[in-house]
Design an enzyme around this catalytic site. Structure first.
Site, PDB file in Angstrom:
ATOM      1  N   LYS A  50       0.832  -1.214   0.000  1.00 26.55           N
ATOM      2  CA  LYS A  50       0.000   0.000   0.000  1.00 26.55           C
ATOM      3  C   LYS A  50       0.859   1.254   0.000  1.00 26.55           C
ATOM      4  CE  LYS A  50      -4.505  -1.447   1.581  1.00 26.55           C
ATOM      5  NZ  LYS A  50      -5.625  -1.187   2.468  1.00 26.55           N
TER       6      LYS A  50
ATOM      7  N   LYS B  17      -6.995 -13.121 -10.018  1.00 28.38           N
ATOM      8  CA  LYS B  17      -8.215 -13.220  -9.209  1.00 28.38           C
ATOM      9  C   LYS B  17      -9.195 -12.095  -9.552  1.00 28.38           C
ATOM     10  CE  LYS B  17      -7.783 -10.888  -4.795  1.00 28.38           C
ATOM     11  NZ  LYS B  17      -7.857 -10.972  -3.349  1.00 28.38           N
TER      12      LYS B  17
ATOM     13  N   LYS C 118     -12.385  -6.091  -7.364  1.00 30.55           N
ATOM     14  CA  LYS C 118     -13.257  -4.938  -7.633  1.00 30.55           C
ATOM     15  C   LYS C 118     -12.472  -3.738  -8.130  1.00 30.55           C
ATOM     16  CE  LYS C 118     -13.403  -3.930  -2.721  1.00 30.55           C
ATOM     17  NZ  LYS C 118     -14.038  -4.509  -1.577  1.00 30.55           N
TER      18      LYS C 118
HETATM   19  P1  AMP Z   1     -10.434  -7.907  -0.640  1.00 25.95           P
HETATM   20  O1  AMP Z   1     -11.631  -7.242  -1.218  1.00 25.95           O
HETATM   21  O2  AMP Z   1      -9.430  -8.300  -1.691  1.00 25.95           O
HETATM   22  O3  AMP Z   1      -9.858  -7.173   0.534  1.00 25.95           O
HETATM   23  O4  AMP Z   1     -10.932  -9.315  -0.055  1.00 25.95           O
HETATM   24  C1  AMP Z   1     -11.862  -9.482   0.993  1.00 25.95           C
HETATM   25  C2  AMP Z   1     -12.091 -10.964   1.201  1.00 25.95           C
HETATM   26  O5  AMP Z   1     -12.657 -11.580   0.024  1.00 25.95           O
HETATM   27  C3  AMP Z   1     -10.823 -11.743   1.517  1.00 25.95           C
HETATM   28  O6  AMP Z   1     -11.104 -12.644   2.558  1.00 25.95           O
HETATM   29  C4  AMP Z   1     -10.485 -12.491   0.235  1.00 25.95           C
HETATM   30  O7  AMP Z   1      -9.912 -13.730   0.514  1.00 25.95           O
HETATM   31  C5  AMP Z   1     -11.846 -12.668  -0.426  1.00 25.95           C
HETATM   32  N1  AMP Z   1     -11.702 -12.559  -1.883  1.00 25.95           N
HETATM   33  C6  AMP Z   1     -11.369 -11.448  -2.580  1.00 25.95           C
HETATM   34  N2  AMP Z   1     -11.349 -11.689  -3.911  1.00 25.95           N
HETATM   35  C7  AMP Z   1     -11.644 -13.010  -4.069  1.00 25.95           C
HETATM   36  C8  AMP Z   1     -11.765 -13.888  -5.204  1.00 25.95           C
HETATM   37  N3  AMP Z   1     -11.594 -13.438  -6.452  1.00 25.95           N
HETATM   38  N4  AMP Z   1     -12.094 -15.169  -4.982  1.00 25.95           N
HETATM   39  C9  AMP Z   1     -12.292 -15.611  -3.733  1.00 25.95           C
HETATM   40  N5  AMP Z   1     -12.186 -14.863  -2.620  1.00 25.95           N
HETATM   41  C10 AMP Z   1     -11.868 -13.570  -2.772  1.00 25.95           C
END
Ligand code: AMP
Ligand code: TRP
Length: 335
Positions: A119, A201, A204
């Site tokens: 970050k 992956k 958003k």
């Molecule tokens: P983030 O929005 O990347 O901070 O992720 C928040 C939560 O969602 C975390 O626990 C990640 O492991 C899960 N997560 C985020 N993106 C994915 C994805 N494409 N597939 C599965 N889990 C995800």
């Protein structure tokens, strides 16, 4: 003889930052498991808004996103009657314990956090002290509630390890105070990948809107995005190495319908990708429709949302305060 010994229910706690509407990846990989965990554990779930301001936020937008994330947690099925749902900033003990813990956290430990390194590289114009001490606030979020488990994704494991170290350090230096929590890496969590670059992956923050499904996308948008999903040229629905696009769609379809790969292969035997993509889109849209309906109802009644936040914060604050007072007393404060 019937077993009358009843094990006390284990506790789980997790938080999510209000930084935009989650994707289908967040839902299938994390949030849906939070819902399932309500049946097995005593659960605490919070909107981590204090963490969100470690990067610049526009106030009106942040406020809206806090309401939306809280509403969404209820809309996906977290039940305020079963689980404790609250907004972090409404429970002052988080900031208080965070200070006390940050005085027990070493500069070197915080410097090693990969999220801080990432970050601070991404926001080079705003490497603020909060971004650096973020893990001490996360440790406070967790330790205040004495949970046994912290359901998180891979990326948060390092922060959970630091939380364990801080809990052990405090317990050893003073006397047993904190439950030492374990990260709970979700068993059934699907790994959802980008619809446009299926080796990455789903995220958003992807610039390409067609790469991810937002939980707010309507049915037409969902179907359109799936119809445009990148696949391959074999035109055969089967799970195989190298078929990243098709594998991803099969995993999504399986996570939603509960069907196995063999069942999916049989269902689309002799059919093209067009039918398959439409079916995946329809299944996703059908899963999200009731969530979106509940979300719209909740967002239409801010007074009710605020009342739910208030009840949650009061209850959380009661639990958190017990831990905070113990900690302060042991450290030598006059309480
Ligand atoms: P983030 O929005 O990347 O901070 O992720 C928040 C939560 O969602 C975390 O626990 C990640 O492991 C899960 N997560 C985020 N993106 C994915 C994805 N494409 N597939 C599965 N889990 C995800
Ligand atoms: N740091 C987590 C994330 O970005 C969110 C979070 C804040 C959290 N406090 C927490 C997760 C406590 C689990 C427990 O995803």
């Amino acid at each position: 003889m019937e077993n009358t010994v009843c094990e006390p229910q284990k506790r789980a706690l997790s938080c999510i930052q209000p930084t935009g509407i989650p994707t289908l990846g967040n839902y299938l990989g994390a949030l849906r498991n939070w819902v399932a965990m309500q049946d097995e554990f005593e659960c605490f779930y919070a909107v981590a808004d204090l963490h969100a301001v470690t990067v610049k936020q526009e106030p009106a937008k942040l406020r809206q996103q806090i309401y939306e994330m809280f509403a969404l947690l209820i809309a996906i099925g977290l039940d305020p009657e079963k689980s404790l749902l609250f907004v972090q900033s409404q429970v002052p003990q988080h900031a208080q314990l965070s200070w006390l813990l940050s005085c027990q956290t070493q500069f070197g430990e915080l410097s090693r956090m990969t999220q801080f390194k990432d970050k601070s590289a991404k926001h080079a114009d705003n490497i603020n002290a909060g971004l650096f001490t973020y893990p001490a606030l996360m440790a406070a979020d967790i330790l205040l509630y004495q949970p046994d488990y912290v359901p998180v994704g891979e990326d948060q494991k390092q922060h959970c390890e630091l939380t364990r170290d801080l809990a052990l350090r405090f317990n050893n230096r003073y006397s047993p105070t904190f439950t030492v929590p374990e990260p709970y890496i979700m068993k059934t969590g699907a790994r959802v990948r980008s619809l446009q670059e299926p080796t990455k992956k789903m995220s958003k923050s992807d610039e390409n809107q067609n790469a991810f499904i937002s939980l707010k996308d309507d049915k037409d948008t969902i179907i359109r995005k799936f119809r445009r999903a990148v696949t391959d040229s074999d035109a055969k629905v089967c799970y195989a190495p190298g078929k990243d696009g098709v594998n991803n769609l099969m995993e999504i379809y399986s996570a939603i319908t509960g069907k196995t790969n063999e069942q999916i292969e049989a269902e689309f035997d002799g059919k093209g990708y067009g039918d398959f993509k439409t079916a995946v889109g329809e299944a996703v849209a059908a899963e999200l429709a009731p969530i979106q309906e509940r979300f719209a109802t909740l967002m239409g009644d801010k007074a009710q949302l605020e009342a739910l936040m208030k009840t949650g914060a009061e209850h959380a604050s009661y639990v958190a305060n017990k831990t905070l007072k113990k900690v302060m007393k042991k450290m030598g404060f006059v309480i």
